[in-house]
Design a protein around this motif. Structure first.
Motif, short mmCIF file in Angstrom:
data_model
loop_
_atom_site.label_atom_id
_atom_site.label_comp_id
_atom_site.label_asym_id
_atom_site.label_seq_id
_atom_site.Cartn_x
_atom_site.Cartn_y
_atom_site.Cartn_z
N ALA A 73 0.84 -1.33 0.08
CA ALA A 73 -0.01 0.18 -0.25
C ALA A 73 0.80 1.33 0.06
O ALA A 73 0.36 2.33 -0.11
N PHE A 74 1.93 1.21 0.30
CA PHE A 74 2.82 2.41 0.56
C PHE A 74 3.20 3.31 -0.45
O PHE A 74 2.88 4.57 -0.52
N PRO A 75 3.23 2.82 -1.77
CA PRO A 75 3.57 3.72 -2.94
C PRO A 75 2.21 4.44 -3.21
O PRO A 75 2.28 5.64 -3.48
N GLY A 76 1.02 4.02 -2.85
CA GLY A 76 -0.35 4.79 -3.04
C GLY A 76 -0.32 5.84 -1.93
O GLY A 76 -1.04 6.84 -2.16
N THR A 77 0.23 5.53 -0.72
CA THR A 77 -0.08 6.44 0.26
C THR A 77 1.13 7.52 0.66
O THR A 77 1.01 8.37 1.73
N ALA A 78 2.27 7.21 0.03
CA ALA A 78 3.47 8.17 0.22
C ALA A 78 3.14 9.60 -0.13
O ALA A 78 2.37 9.77 -1.23
N PRO A 79 3.96 10.48 0.54
CA PRO A 79 3.86 11.79 -0.07
C PRO A 79 4.01 11.99 -1.39
O PRO A 79 4.96 11.34 -2.06
N ALA A 80 3.34 12.90 -1.88
CA ALA A 80 3.43 13.17 -3.40
C ALA A 80 4.74 13.35 -3.81
O ALA A 80 5.30 12.87 -4.95
N GLY A 81 5.38 14.22 -2.90
CA GLY A 81 6.94 14.35 -3.67
C GLY A 81 7.88 13.37 -3.54
O GLY A 81 8.65 13.06 -4.36
N VAL A 82 7.54 12.46 -2.48
CA VAL A 82 8.28 11.23 -2.31
C VAL A 82 8.05 10.23 -3.59
O VAL A 82 8.95 9.60 -4.18
N ARG A 83 6.82 10.05 -3.75
CA ARG A 83 6.23 9.07 -4.83
C ARG A 83 6.95 9.69 -6.08
O ARG A 83 7.28 8.86 -6.94
N ALA A 84 6.81 10.96 -6.40
CA ALA A 84 7.47 11.61 -7.64
C ALA A 84 8.92 11.25 -7.71
O ALA A 84 9.42 11.02 -8.80
N TRP A 86 10.99 8.99 -5.72
CA TRP A 86 11.54 7.95 -5.77
C TRP A 86 10.83 6.87 -6.65
O TRP A 86 9.91 6.09 -6.39
N ARG A 87 11.47 6.89 -8.06
CA ARG A 87 10.95 6.21 -9.13
C ARG A 87 10.97 4.66 -9.04
O ARG A 87 10.31 3.89 -9.40
N ALA A 88 11.89 4.42 -8.20
CA ALA A 88 12.02 2.83 -7.91
C ALA A 88 11.04 2.08 -6.79
O ALA A 88 11.02 1.05 -6.95
N LEU A 89 10.07 2.94 -6.54
CA LEU A 89 8.75 2.68 -5.73
C LEU A 89 8.07 1.60 -6.66
O LEU A 89 6.98 0.85 -6.25
N ASP A 90 8.33 1.90 -7.96
CA ASP A 90 7.28 0.87 -9.01
C ASP A 90 7.72 -0.47 -8.64
O ASP A 90 6.61 -1.37 -9.15
N LEU A 91 8.80 -0.72 -8.02
CA LEU A 91 9.00 -2.14 -7.78
C LEU A 91 8.31 -2.67 -6.65
O LEU A 91 8.27 -4.11 -6.71
N VAL A 176 19.65 5.63 -4.49
CA VAL A 176 18.90 4.22 -5.27
C VAL A 176 17.58 4.21 -5.50
O VAL A 176 17.10 3.84 -6.63
N LEU A 177 16.68 4.76 -4.70
CA LEU A 177 15.52 5.00 -4.94
C LEU A 177 14.80 5.90 -5.94
O LEU A 177 13.87 5.84 -6.46
N ARG A 178 16.00 6.66 -6.46
CA ARG A 178 15.77 7.94 -7.49
C ARG A 178 15.90 7.13 -8.84
O ARG A 178 15.84 7.72 -9.84
N ALA A 179 16.56 5.88 -8.86
CA ALA A 179 16.98 5.35 -9.97
C ALA A 179 15.74 4.69 -10.82
O ALA A 179 14.50 4.52 -10.43
N GLY A 180 15.93 4.53 -12.08
CA GLY A 180 14.99 4.17 -12.96
C GLY A 180 15.18 2.46 -12.85
O GLY A 180 16.31 2.01 -12.82
N GLY A 200 16.46 -4.74 -12.84
CA GLY A 200 17.71 -3.81 -13.34
C GLY A 200 17.54 -2.73 -12.78
O GLY A 200 16.26 -2.07 -12.41
N ARG A 201 18.55 -1.77 -12.81
CA ARG A 201 18.67 -0.36 -12.25
C ARG A 201 19.53 0.42 -12.94
O ARG A 201 20.75 0.19 -13.33
N LEU A 202 19.07 1.78 -13.36
CA LEU A 202 19.90 2.62 -14.10
C LEU A 202 20.02 4.08 -12.86
O LEU A 202 18.92 4.45 -12.81
N ASP A 203 20.94 4.05 -12.40
CA ASP A 203 21.19 5.00 -11.34
C ASP A 203 21.57 6.29 -12.06
O ASP A 203 21.90 6.39 -13.15
N GLU A 204 21.47 7.35 -11.22
CA GLU A 204 21.78 8.77 -11.50
C GLU A 204 22.84 9.27 -12.15
O GLU A 204 23.09 9.97 -13.04
N ASP A 205 24.06 8.32 -11.79
CA ASP A 205 25.38 8.53 -12.21
C ASP A 205 25.50 7.82 -13.43
O ASP A 205 26.64 7.91 -14.03
#
Length: 287
Positions: A73-84, A86-91, A176-180, A200-205
């Motif tokens: 349930a967390f991705p749907g209830t997390a603060p909007a800023g966090v959800r936007a 932390w893209r890795a929450l899709d996992l 890491v949570l900001r990764a694609g 798979g993960r593609l980091d910001e760097d």
């Protein structure tokens, strides 16, 4: 449930209370289904009062007692800023769905329990290892230590936990949570246990990380400073996973797991390469 030797239930989360013949109890979905003819006491940590999920600048801390339902349930209830951000929450929901279990199990089974059983197909091991999760371990004597989840599960049903040690939480780093990310899972049957689960993960760097679970007896991570070519990825897979590491049970032969790992790894690499190209194109259009 068949545990005829258990004579006492102790509510505690203090490792100093542990003694030989004890087992830590959270949701108990695996412990009760497997049973035991040697355990004497169950140490129940469900009343420890740990916050299931805690967001901070450092990242996301997941308590060992966090249920799969709460995590799902967390991705749907997390603060909007966090959800936007932390893209890795899709996992999260993809991995929770990999249990192929009913809501009854989700409401009882815990993140920590799934990791500590050490099952190759454990989706919480896959999720937290893929996101460089760091496990906080409480030990008898009042000490604590930290270990990457990718190193905590060391084999089929085996972990690096010492007798009496207790998993307190897993922290996923904010960077890491900001990764694609890209996710692939394969099973022999529609509702079967995972035979192959890759993230798979593609980091910001620009770094690329591939985590293999279910197909192997323990998590395997491949790290590249940048997105590899198909040839480079295949060569690294061959070099890092030997024949003894492929898992073999009724949910898939080693040869099938090997083939599907190679195939799905390339799908993940191609997907993240395409997403990077699309993102670059969008930025150029804005400029």
């Amino acid at each position: 449930m068949d545990m005829p030797t258990v004579s006492e239930l102790v509510r505690t989360s203090d490792p100093s209370d542990w003694r030989p013949g004890d087992a830590w109890l959270a949701g108990g979905t695996v412990l009760f289904s497997y049973g035991s003819d040697s355990l004497q006491r169950l140490l129940d940590i469900t009343a420890a009062g740990w916050e299931p999920l805690s967001v901070s600048d450092d990242g996301l801390e997941i308590a060992a007692t966090c249920t799969i339902a709460d995590l799902h349930a967390f991705p749907g209830t997390a603060p909007a800023g966090v959800r936007a951000e932390w893209r890795a929450l899709d996992l999260v929901q993809l991995c929770c769905d990999s249990f192929v279990a009913s809501f009854k199990v989700w409401n009882v089974s815990t993140v920590g329990g799934n990791i500590c059983t050490g099952l190759p197909a454990g989706p919480m091991t896959a999720l937290t290892a893929a996101l460089d999760g760091v496990a906080l371990i409480h030990s008898p004597g009042g000490t604590s230590r930290e270990i990457p989840v990718a190193e905590l599960v060391i084999g089929d049903g085996r972990t690096a936990l010492e007798p009496g040690e207790l998993l307190r939480s897993v922290t996923l780093p904010a960077a890491v949570l900001r990764a694609g990310t890209a996710f692939r899972r394969q099973s022999l049957t529609n509702l079967g246990r995972s035979g192959v689960l890759l993230i798979g993960r593609l980091d910001e760097d620009g770094g690329f990380v591939l985590t293999i679970t279910a197909a192997t007896k323990r998590p395997v991570q491949l790290r590249f400073p940048s997105l590899p070519t198909a040839v480079e990825l295949r060569a690294e897979l061959s070099g890092q996973i030997d024949g003894e590491l492929w898992h073999d049970d009724v949910h898939g032969l080693p040869e099938w797991r090997h083939y599907m790992t190679d195939r799905l790894a390339e799908e993940i690499r191609a997907e993240l390469a395409a997403s990077r190209s699309n993102a670059s194109g969008s930025k150029e259009e804005l400029l």
